[in-house]
Design an enzyme around this catalytic site. Structure first.
Site, PDB file in Angstrom:
ATOM      1  N   ARG A  33       0.885  -1.321   0.061  1.00  0.00           N
ATOM      2  CA  ARG A  33       0.086   0.014   0.209  1.00  0.00           C
ATOM      3  C   ARG A  33       0.938   1.240   0.009  1.00  0.00           C
ATOM      4  O   ARG A  33       1.732   1.163   0.899  1.00  0.00           O
ATOM      5  CB  ARG A  33      -0.792   0.057   1.348  1.00  0.00           C
ATOM      6  N   ASP A  81       1.693   4.538   0.626  1.00  0.00           N
ATOM      7  CA  ASP A  81       1.355   5.630   1.590  1.00  0.00           C
ATOM      8  C   ASP A  81       1.667   7.001   0.964  1.00  0.00           C
ATOM      9  O   ASP A  81       2.664   7.072   0.270  1.00  0.00           O
ATOM     10  CB  ASP A  81       1.988   5.373   3.025  1.00  0.00           C
ATOM     11  N   TYR A  86       2.305  12.728  -3.053  1.00  0.00           N
ATOM     12  CA  TYR A  86       3.164  13.906  -2.733  1.00  0.00           C
ATOM     13  C   TYR A  86       4.415  13.625  -3.217  1.00  0.00           C
ATOM     14  O   TYR A  86       5.412  14.544  -2.426  1.00  0.00           O
ATOM     15  CB  TYR A  86       3.006  14.269  -1.268  1.00  0.00           C
ATOM     16  N   LEU A  87       4.910  13.015  -3.750  1.00  0.00           N
ATOM     17  CA  LEU A  87       6.424  12.759  -3.881  1.00  0.00           C
ATOM     18  C   LEU A  87       7.437  14.025  -4.407  1.00  0.00           C
ATOM     19  O   LEU A  87       8.294  13.959  -3.854  1.00  0.00           O
ATOM     20  CB  LEU A  87       6.388  11.410  -4.907  1.00  0.00           C
ATOM     21  N   GLU A 110      -2.583   5.098  -1.824  1.00  0.00           N
ATOM     22  CA  GLU A 110      -3.251   5.550  -1.073  1.00  0.00           C
ATOM     23  C   GLU A 110      -3.389   7.034  -1.543  1.00  0.00           C
ATOM     24  O   GLU A 110      -2.380   7.872  -1.233  1.00  0.00           O
ATOM     25  CB  GLU A 110      -2.772   5.572   0.341  1.00  0.00           C
TER      26      GLU A 110
HETATM   27  C1  GLC Z   1      -1.210   8.177   5.622  1.00  0.00           C
HETATM   28  C2  GLC Z   1      -1.548   7.353   6.846  1.00  0.00           C
HETATM   29  C3  GLC Z   1      -1.741   7.779   7.984  1.00  0.00           C
HETATM   30  C4  GLC Z   1      -0.285   8.734   8.389  1.00  0.00           C
HETATM   31  C5  GLC Z   1       0.086   9.328   7.123  1.00  0.00           C
HETATM   32  C6  GLC Z   1       1.525  10.151   7.295  1.00  0.00           C
HETATM   33  O1  GLC Z   1      -2.327   8.971   5.452  1.00  0.00           O
HETATM   34  O2  GLC Z   1      -2.746   6.215   6.490  1.00  0.00           O
HETATM   35  O3  GLC Z   1      -1.907   6.934   9.051  1.00  0.00           O
HETATM   36  O4  GLC Z   1      -0.376   9.454   9.576  1.00  0.00           O
HETATM   37  O5  GLC Z   1      -0.215   8.701   5.831  1.00  0.00           O
HETATM   38  O6  GLC Z   1       2.312   8.865   6.701  1.00  0.00           O
END
Ligand code: GLC
Ligand code: CA
Length: 606
Positions: free
Chosen positions: A259, A261, A265-266, A303
């Site tokens: 997943r 994360d 925003y890279l 995500e």
């Molecule tokens: C994502 C995660 C979250 C975390 C954030 C920063 O949104 O789901 O839990 O705080 O990234 O890494």
């Protein structure tokens, strides 16, 4: 410091034993190899020339590049799932012991929250060493043993990977702080806070700027999340390559994917929101190409908390991520329930573009974060707060930090209905641990800890989660009379045929019998009764008609099923046959929060 580069550009990969999995022709493994990782990697690379061979040699299930399209995912907070060594903290040994439960439940793929070394200021999303398992959770060997054990049960495993940022404790950042260090350019620095002013702040409750001053560095560093999470600089090719190596390291250890994360925003560019930039997509495509070339059947799940039209860019014709979460759909399911109106769901699905055949939406009701309200209008957000966050403690950032059952006032019909809607839609459902038994939350705990309390296994001490002293537990289990572990736990629900857990189990089973849910087409019906959410899913001969009444009160609905004239709806759970579809609108009556799933059969079907 001379400023010349002394470090090798690639992250070092420590040699460590990895268990190779034997060919799963019949039954459990007969042979196990213990090889150092580099040797094993070399062998796997050789095999990649023929991906079929690689797949059979390394998996307990048949090779299937589209497995994720039919999978039921289950999200696990390792810290809170099962404690194997009685130190009060969940770990890989404990999780491995609970695999039979997940296998019984019907889970196809586990998604692990970050398991890496970390100071845990953000639940592990603040990584201080990408190549080590957090010492609380065990070792890389424990991880490999866990993945092997999961694979033996036909369960795949993906894990969170935080590419966007590290912890300030990461050695890379510590080195980067020193002016002139070869690592300096691995992060994003500035002399002023004026750069990238068009980027929003995400953690509005804690952060006032995306820049934080570092006195050692003598500069500001860029961070989209907490100030202890500096963003990596993806304009630096060394960073891009290092992160790819991190991915390889875990894929070599048997992981089935990631997943990704915070993936929008890279990259940063002046004058933009610094989200979903073309450079970010280009890099993700490079990642996909590398993984496809070296591994079989792995999955990248994005995500990207964005609007559907922006999220589909992460599929990019099937050449970028395999999956992406559908964030805007989620709050609208809750909105529909509270308004007794299906429109919010229908509208957002209307706005969702079609996606390539080799990609899939990840659909969810709740997860480890607050129920995010970033992808709704201001009015809708006010409505959601008014209805679902009556206590200000329930709010966090732009969201609501509560679990599924409490959000729905613990209504069994309501939980079943939203689960049915979720499972009926085109996408792969992602369940959050504990929601299958209706666990509650604890809004008096800080940040998002209230939805991350120990899994409630039994009515025994510490909810059967740990044998440690209560005071040593990483968080207290729920103990209130409604959601506490004596009232809500796996053991009791296993014993009760009518329990939510048993119902979810049957539901997962049903979905898995019908690939149409994962792979079929989706066609919305437009009944004049706005309280009804109805649609047809179709895959070859398997035609499913799903009709849901989001209202509290009983409803009648007339559906235009003229395209199915002559067919007979068969209710999918009890197999009762309903009247044949004729030329007139098809009349159904549904109880409040009731739903029907029918398989449409030709009259002469058995
Ligand atoms: C994502 C995660 C979250 C975390 C954030 C920063 O949104 O789901 O839990 O705080 O990234 O890494
Ligand atoms: Ca432990």
């Amino acid at each position: 410091m001379t400023g010349t580069r002394t470090d090798p550009p690639r992250a070092p990969r420590p040699a460590r034993p990895v268990r190779a999995r034997a060919v799963p022709d019949s039954g459990p493994p007969t042979a196990e190899l213990i090889l150092p990782v580099d040797q094993l990697t070399a062998i796997r690379r050789e095999l990649t020339a023929d991906t079929t061979e690689l797949a059979t040699a390394s998996q307990w299930f048949e090779s299937d590049p589209l497995w994720f399209k039919r999978a039921v995912f289950y999200e696990i907070h390792l810290r809170g799932f099962a404690d194997g060594n009685a130190d009060g903290i969940g770990d890989f040994v404990g999780l491995t012991e609970r695999l039979d439960y997940l296998s019984w439940l019907g889970v196809d793929c586990i998604w692990l929250l970050p398991m890496y070394e970390s100071p845990l200021r953000d639940g592990g999303y603040d990584i201080s060493d990408y190549l080590r398992v957090h010492h609380d959770y065990g070792t890389v060997d424990d991880f490999v043993a866990f993945v092997d054990a999961a694979h033996q049960r036909g369960i795949r495993v993906i894990a969170d990977m935080v590419m966007n940022h590290t912890s300030i404790d990461h050695q890379w950042f510590q080195e980067a702080r020193t002016p002139g260090s070869p690592k300096r350019d691995w992060y994003v620095w500035s002399d002023t806070v004026e750069r990238y002013q068009d980027a929003r702040i995400i953690f509005v409750d804690t952060e006032t700027s995306n820049w934080t001053w570092d006195p050692v560095a003598g500069a500001y560093y860029w961070h989209r999340f907490f100030s202890h999470q500096p963003d990596l600089n993806y304009d630096n090719p060394e960073v891009r390559e290092a992160m790819l190596d991190v991915l390889r390291y875990w894929l070599d250890s048997g992981l089935d994917g990631f997943r990704l994360d915070a993936v929008p925003y890279l990259f940063e560019r002046e004058g933009t929101s610094c989200e979903n930039l073309p450079e970010t997509h280009a890099y993700l495509k490079d990642v996909r190409r590398a993984i496809d070339a070296e591994y079989a059947d792995r999955v990248l799940l994005a995500e990207a908390n964005q609007w559907p039209s922006d999220v589909v860019e992460y599929f990019d014709g099937g050449g970028e991520c395999h999956m992406a979460f559908h964030f805007p759909l989620m709050p609208r399911m809750f909105m529909a329930m509270r308004r007794d109106d299906a429109m919010p769901i229908i509208e957002i699905l209307d706005q969702t573009p079609a996606i390539p055949a080799n990609t899939q939406w990840g659909l969810f009701l709740r997860n480890h974060d607050e129920l995010t309200l970033e992808m709704v209008t201001d009015d809708e957000r006010d409505y959601m707060y008014a209805e679902y966050a009556k206590d200000p403690l329930m709010k966090l950032n732009l969201g609501i930090r509560r679990r599924l059952a409490p959000l729905l006032d613990n209504g069994r019909d309501e939980i079943e209905l939203v689960t049915a809607i979720l499972f009926s839609l085109p996408g792969s459902p992602v369940l959050y641990y504990g929601d299958e038994i209706g666990m509650g939350d604890n809004i008096y705990l800080g940040d998002r800890d209230g939805v991350r309390t120990p899994m409630q296994w039994t009515g025994d001490r510490n909810a059967g989660f740990s044998r440690a002293d209560f005071a040593r537990l990483y968080l207290p289990p729920l103990m209130d009379p409604v959601y506490g572990y004596q009232a809500v736990n796996v053991e009791a629900q296993l014993r009760t045929p009518t329990s939510l857990l048993r119902w979810v189990h049957r539901f997962i089973d049903m979905r898995k019998d019908h690939p149409v849910f994962g792979q079929g087409s989706y066609e919305a019906l437009r009944p004049s009764n706005p309280r009804i959410f109805a649609h047809v899913r179709r895959l070859d001969d398997d035609i499913v008609l799903a009709v849901h009444n989001v209202a509290r009160s009983a409803q009648a609905v007339e559906l235009d099923l003229s395209g199915f004239e002559g067919m007979v709806p068969e209710e999918m759970f009890g197999r009762a046959r309903f009247p044949r579809i004729g030329q007139l609108p098809y009349l159904l009556t549904l109880a409040g929060r009731g739903f029907f799933w029918f398989q449409l059969r030709k009259d002469d079907d058995d």
